[in-house]
Design an enzyme around this catalytic site. Structure first.
Site, PDB file in Angstrom:
ATOM      1  CG  HIS A  56      25.917 -13.226 -23.737  1.00  0.00           C
ATOM      2  ND1 HIS A  56      26.529 -14.828 -23.078  1.00  0.00           N
ATOM      3  CD2 HIS A  56      24.975 -12.437 -23.258  1.00  0.00           C
ATOM      4  CE1 HIS A  56      24.767 -14.250 -22.173  1.00  0.00           C
ATOM      5  NE2 HIS A  56      23.860 -13.860 -22.015  1.00  0.00           N
ATOM      6  CG  ASP A  59      29.577 -15.765 -23.401  1.00  0.00           C
ATOM      7  OD1 ASP A  59      29.373 -14.839 -22.667  1.00  0.00           O
ATOM      8  OD2 ASP A  59      27.931 -16.336 -23.913  1.00  0.00           O
ATOM      9  CG  MET A  90      19.324 -18.198 -28.257  1.00  0.00           C
ATOM     10  SD  MET A  90      20.870 -17.216 -26.995  1.00  0.00           S
ATOM     11  CE  MET A  90      20.503 -18.111 -25.593  1.00  0.00           C
ATOM     12  CD  GLU A 183      16.681 -14.483 -20.163  1.00  0.00           C
ATOM     13  OE1 GLU A 183      17.228 -15.029 -21.254  1.00  0.00           O
ATOM     14  OE2 GLU A 183      17.579 -14.579 -19.025  1.00  0.00           O
ATOM     15  CE  LYS A 185      17.992 -12.274 -12.774  1.00  0.00           C
ATOM     16  NZ  LYS A 185      19.536 -12.181 -13.332  1.00  0.00           N
ATOM     17  CD  GLU A 219      16.729 -18.224 -16.262  1.00  0.00           C
ATOM     18  OE1 GLU A 219      17.115 -17.260 -17.253  1.00  0.00           O
ATOM     19  OE2 GLU A 219      17.783 -17.505 -15.189  1.00  0.00           O
ATOM     20  CG  HIS A 222      15.101 -14.690 -14.671  1.00  0.00           C
ATOM     21  ND1 HIS A 222      15.207 -14.024 -16.358  1.00  0.00           N
ATOM     22  CD2 HIS A 222      15.755 -14.667 -14.789  1.00  0.00           C
ATOM     23  CE1 HIS A 222      16.189 -13.995 -16.668  1.00  0.00           C
ATOM     24  NE2 HIS A 222      17.089 -14.456 -15.254  1.00  0.00           N
ATOM     25  CG  ASP A 247      17.422 -18.887 -20.326  1.00  0.00           C
ATOM     26  OD1 ASP A 247      16.799 -19.441 -22.244  1.00  0.00           O
ATOM     27  OD2 ASP A 247      18.027 -17.853 -20.566  1.00  0.00           O
ATOM     28  CG  ASP A 257      19.900 -15.173 -11.139  1.00  0.00           C
ATOM     29  OD1 ASP A 257      19.283 -16.398 -11.451  1.00  0.00           O
ATOM     30  OD2 ASP A 257      20.400 -14.611 -12.104  1.00  0.00           O
ATOM     31  CG  ASP A 259      21.548 -18.921 -12.462  1.00  0.00           C
ATOM     32  OD1 ASP A 259      20.408 -18.566 -13.104  1.00  0.00           O
ATOM     33  OD2 ASP A 259      22.445 -17.885 -13.503  1.00  0.00           O
ATOM     34  CG  ASP A 289      20.317 -19.073 -18.552  1.00  0.00           C
ATOM     35  OD1 ASP A 289      22.263 -18.368 -18.332  1.00  0.00           O
ATOM     36  OD2 ASP A 289      20.131 -17.748 -18.966  1.00  0.00           O
TER      37      ASP A 289
HETATM   38  C1  GCO Z   1      20.282 -14.005 -16.164  1.00  0.00           C
HETATM   39  C2  GCO Z   1      20.134 -14.096 -17.308  1.00  0.00           C
HETATM   40  C3  GCO Z   1      20.724 -14.230 -18.623  1.00  0.00           C
HETATM   41  C4  GCO Z   1      20.253 -14.526 -20.061  1.00  0.00           C
HETATM   42  C5  GCO Z   1      21.471 -14.562 -21.034  1.00  0.00           C
HETATM   43  C6  GCO Z   1      20.854 -14.592 -22.196  1.00  0.00           C
HETATM   44  O1  GCO Z   1      20.041 -13.906 -15.187  1.00  0.00           O
HETATM   45  O2  GCO Z   1      21.444 -13.778 -15.778  1.00  0.00           O
HETATM   46  O3  GCO Z   1      18.971 -15.567 -17.393  1.00  0.00           O
HETATM   47  O4  GCO Z   1      21.590 -15.608 -18.397  1.00  0.00           O
HETATM   48  O5  GCO Z   1      19.528 -15.483 -20.286  1.00  0.00           O
HETATM   49  O6  GCO Z   1      22.421 -12.987 -20.969  1.00  0.00           O
HETATM   50  O7  GCO Z   1      20.294 -12.816 -22.685  1.00  0.00           O
HETATM   51 MN    MN Z   2      18.249 -16.960 -18.807  1.00  0.00          MN
HETATM   52 MN    MN Z   3      19.068 -15.890 -15.214  1.00  0.00          MN
END
Ligand code: GCO
Ligand code: MN
Ligand code: MN
Length: 387
Positions: A56, A59, A90, A183, A185, A219, A222, A247, A257, A259, A289
């Site tokens: 990002h 970041d 990316m 993307e 979610k 993802e 998600h 992702d 979430d 991850d 991700d």
């Molecule tokens: C999340 C998302 C993020 C995005 C990222 C890219 O659940 O927080 O997956 O990680 O992928 O912001 O735009």
């Molecule tokens: Mn993501």
């Molecule tokens: Mn995510």
């Protein structure tokens, strides 16, 4: 053991700066790891064997950095990437952290917030292009609601379309050559996020001014949060020519979430996913991700990154084994082996009449066992390493 599971550049494994840089903060507890400066994240990813790093805007460059600070930071980061032979495939934009986005970014009710979000994204595109990125991910984390009394959801979709159209024009104007990957979610951080699933974006994309520039970034977590089958979403995106990025992580359905490290929660769906990506020849980045457990220090983060890639490569090996297994292949081949069915692949008056005149042994067709139990068990045994 001579290791067949060592990541190589051609595998196109990438991680976000925010993934290995995740400090373990959650709604109930503060950070457990010290900040990881971007250049050290690049070094860690190189040590793990990754190919790419994604980011990002914020970041790397703080939201309030001066122009000269920005240029100095970007120079340092570029040279770290070059030193470690890490590419930036990316880039994306943070439209969720700053309080200004509390009501959304492209869909916020205040037109000044919407304009700022588009401007911030244009600058993030400048940054991504400077670092060599060709994919730009848009994740609308704050594009949603807690109360639908605040705006009509169809208005939000119109605003989203307007923003994406504008950003496509900007990429064309500046000759950046970006492909946008949207993307989805379902929720978190908003109560509900617009465009809750990959399928929703696949319906939205053909309504854009430049649909050819826009695809999706599905993802794992998600779709699983929504209780859906991730592979089916990926397959639909692939079939539509829209799988621009993916992702990878893991997640138990119905939870917050999580991850998790790729393949650590639902190994069977991870296997089917890897098999699919390899079968169809997906050649985009395989982006993880995810982040390390909150229990870990940076050695643990390194293990986490290695684990994501290693699991992918192990599952890829298992998929090859699945294809080479004679018994499995015989079962797969027997599934659709009736040669006497009327042809209806293309409509014509002749095959219309033939189809209407056909008779079917309905009861007989319904009786034939399909042997999916055996097929699944053999698949499991390949996966469990006993075949
Ligand atoms: C999340 C998302 C993020 C995005 C990222 C890219 O659940 O927080 O997956 O990680 O992928 O912001 O735009
Ligand atoms: Mn993501
Ligand atoms: Mn995510």
């Amino acid at each position: 053991m001579a290791d067949a599971f060592v990541p190589r550049p051609e595998h196109k494994f990438s991680f976000g700066l925010w993934t290995v840089g995740n400090r373990g903060r959650d709604p109930f507890g503060d950070a457990v790891r010290d900040p990881l400066p971007p250049e050290e994240a690049v070094a860690l990813l190189a040590e793990a064997g990754a190919w790419g790093v994604n980011l990002h805007d914020n970041d790397l460059v703080p939201i309030d950095a001066s122009a000269s600070d920005r240029d100095r930071i970007v120079r340092g980061f570029r040279s770290a990437c070059e030193r470690h032979a890490i590419v930036v495939p990316m880039a994306t934009v943070n439209l969720f952290y700053d309080p200004v986005f509390r009501d959304g970014a492209f869909t916020a009710n205040d037109p000044r917030v919407r304009a700022y979000a588009v401007q911030k994204t244009m600058r993030a595109m400048d940054l991504g292009a400077e670092l060599g990125a060709r994919i730009f991910v848009l994740w609308g984390g704050r594009e949603g609601t807690e109360t639908d009394a605040c705006r009509r959801p169809d208005e939000a979709i119109k605003r989203l379309r307007e923003a994406v159209n504008y950003l496509c024009e900007y990429s064309i104007d500046r000759e950046y050559g970006f492909k946008f990957a949207l993307e989805a979610k379902p929720n978190e951080p908003r109560g509900d996020i617009y465009m809750a699933t990959t399928g929703a974006y696949l319906g939205f994309i053909p309504t854009l001014d430049h649909p050819e520039m826009v695809g999706v970034n599905p993802e794992v977590a998600h779709e699983h949060m929504a209780g859906l089958n991730f592979l089916h979403a990926v397959a639909q995106a692939w079939e539509a020519g829209k799988l621009f990025h993916v992702d990878l992580n893991d997640q138990f359905p119905g939870r917050y979430d999580q991850d998790f490290r790729f393949g650590s929660a639902n190994v069977k769906s991870a296997f089917c996913l890897v098999k699919f990506l390899e079968d169809v020849g997906y050649d985009g980045p395989r982006h993880f991700d995810a982040h390390a457990y909150r229990t870990e220090d940076y050695r643990g983060v390194l293990e986490f990154a290695r684990g994501c890639m290693r699991t992918y490569l192990i599952l890829r090996e298992r998929a090859k084994q699945w294809h080479a297994d004679a018994e499995i292949q015989a079962l797969v081949a027997s599934v659709g082996d009736a040669h006497d069915a009327p042809n209806f692949s293309r409509y014509s008056q002749r095959n219309r009449d033939a189809l209407l005149a056909s008779t079917f042994d309905r009861a007989g067709l319904a009786k034939r066992g399909l042997a999916y139990e055996r097929l699944d068990q053999l698949t499991m045994e390949v996966l469990l390493g006993v075949r």
